[in-house]
Design a protein around this motif. Sequence first.
Motif, PDB file in Angstrom:
ATOM      1  N   UNK A  12       0.819  -1.212   0.000  1.00 27.52           N
ATOM      2  CA  UNK A  12       0.000   0.000   0.000  1.00 27.52           C
ATOM      3  C   UNK A  12       0.853   1.263   0.000  1.00 27.52           C
ATOM      4  N   UNK A  13       2.164   1.101  -0.214  1.00 30.14           N
ATOM      5  CA  UNK A  13       3.084   2.234  -0.314  1.00 30.14           C
ATOM      6  C   UNK A  13       2.947   3.181   0.874  1.00 30.14           C
ATOM      7  N   UNK A  14       3.015   2.612   2.064  1.00 27.72           N
ATOM      8  CA  UNK A  14       2.937   3.406   3.292  1.00 27.72           C
ATOM      9  C   UNK A  14       4.183   4.301   3.377  1.00 27.72           C
ATOM     10  N   UNK A  15       4.022   5.625   3.437  1.00 20.39           N
ATOM     11  CA  UNK A  15       5.199   6.493   3.443  1.00 20.39           C
ATOM     12  C   UNK A  15       5.847   6.586   4.828  1.00 20.39           C
ATOM     13  N   UNK A  16       7.161   6.539   4.838  1.00 18.73           N
ATOM     14  CA  UNK A  16       7.948   6.735   6.056  1.00 18.73           C
ATOM     15  C   UNK A  16       8.950   7.841   5.790  1.00 18.73           C
ATOM     16  N   UNK A 132      -4.219  -6.044   5.169  1.00 21.78           N
ATOM     17  CA  UNK A 132      -4.212  -4.610   5.477  1.00 21.78           C
ATOM     18  C   UNK A 132      -2.865  -4.163   6.049  1.00 21.78           C
ATOM     19  N   UNK A 133      -2.422  -3.001   5.579  1.00 22.35           N
ATOM     20  CA  UNK A 133      -1.268  -2.312   6.155  1.00 22.35           C
ATOM     21  C   UNK A 133      -1.680  -0.998   6.807  1.00 22.35           C
ATOM     22  N   UNK A 134      -2.863  -0.519   6.409  1.00 22.25           N
ATOM     23  CA  UNK A 134      -3.454   0.679   7.011  1.00 22.25           C
ATOM     24  C   UNK A 134      -4.908   0.344   7.340  1.00 22.25           C
ATOM     25  N   UNK A 142     -13.752  -5.334   9.335  1.00 24.06           N
ATOM     26  CA  UNK A 142     -13.032  -6.492   8.811  1.00 24.06           C
ATOM     27  C   UNK A 142     -11.756  -6.745   9.604  1.00 24.06           C
ATOM     28  N   UNK A 143     -11.130  -5.673  10.095  1.00 21.00           N
ATOM     29  CA  UNK A 143      -9.931  -5.803  10.940  1.00 21.00           C
ATOM     30  C   UNK A 143     -10.268  -6.568  12.217  1.00 21.00           C
ATOM     31  N   UNK A 189      -1.430   3.443  10.001  1.00 19.19           N
ATOM     32  CA  UNK A 189      -0.714   2.248   9.544  1.00 19.19           C
ATOM     33  C   UNK A 189      -0.377   1.356  10.737  1.00 19.19           C
ATOM     34  N   UNK A 190      -0.248   0.066  10.471  1.00 17.21           N
ATOM     35  CA  UNK A 190       0.071  -0.896  11.524  1.00 17.21           C
ATOM     36  C   UNK A 190       1.558  -0.793  11.854  1.00 17.21           C
TER      37      UNK A 190
END
Length: 217
Positions: A12-16, A132-134, A142-143, A189-190
């Motif tokens: 999901x291209x989670x930005x850091x 899921x990543x976010x 659903x989480x 995000x997780x």
Amino acid sequence: MIVHPVRLMGQEAVPLYVIDAAHPQPETLQTAIATQPFQRDAGDYYPGVRAPAPAGYAAWLEQVALATDATRKLTVVRATFAIAIDDPAGLAPIQRIPHFDTTDPKMMAAVHYLCEPPHCGTGFYRHRGTGYERIDASRASAWRQGLTRDRNLYGLPEAQYPDERTAGFDRIGHADLRFNRLILYPANCLHAGDLGATARDGPMRSQRWTLTALLQA
């Protein structure tokens, strides 16, 4: 201040965002820790104690956030010193897995490291059952269902801080801990602090000192 290129994690291209030598006088932040009244926040799952951030820190953090993304203004809604001190054996099951801070996709989280290795940094995760990543509001139900399936499949999480071995999760990225390093990432995000090696006994100066914040777009 050294602003590194944004790192995109996972599917999901989670930005850091990582900023080194972030604060011009980090020693003053360390000194402020000794003068603050640390306590637990009611209803907070953080495995330790918090204290108010120093005066002026929120305004400084908002300016630093602009260095990572000048297209939007972020406003600090909470900033606190945070020291993890809880024994893993006493963690609630929800504290033994990666977590998210809010379902609001516009909110960012920040961690400012004010200690040195061997303390460790922060990991970022994908939930294997859902992918899921976010977690936003549309995914919350659903989480929860996914966590129920995990409990049936794996049992309760082991009484330890979450890491890359936590059942049902895959690590998608990691921010190493470095003194005066600041990281920013989406608050939904997780993620989980790498707290397995954190000192919980001994003098306060040996503990994992951080400043944590939530920022709203």
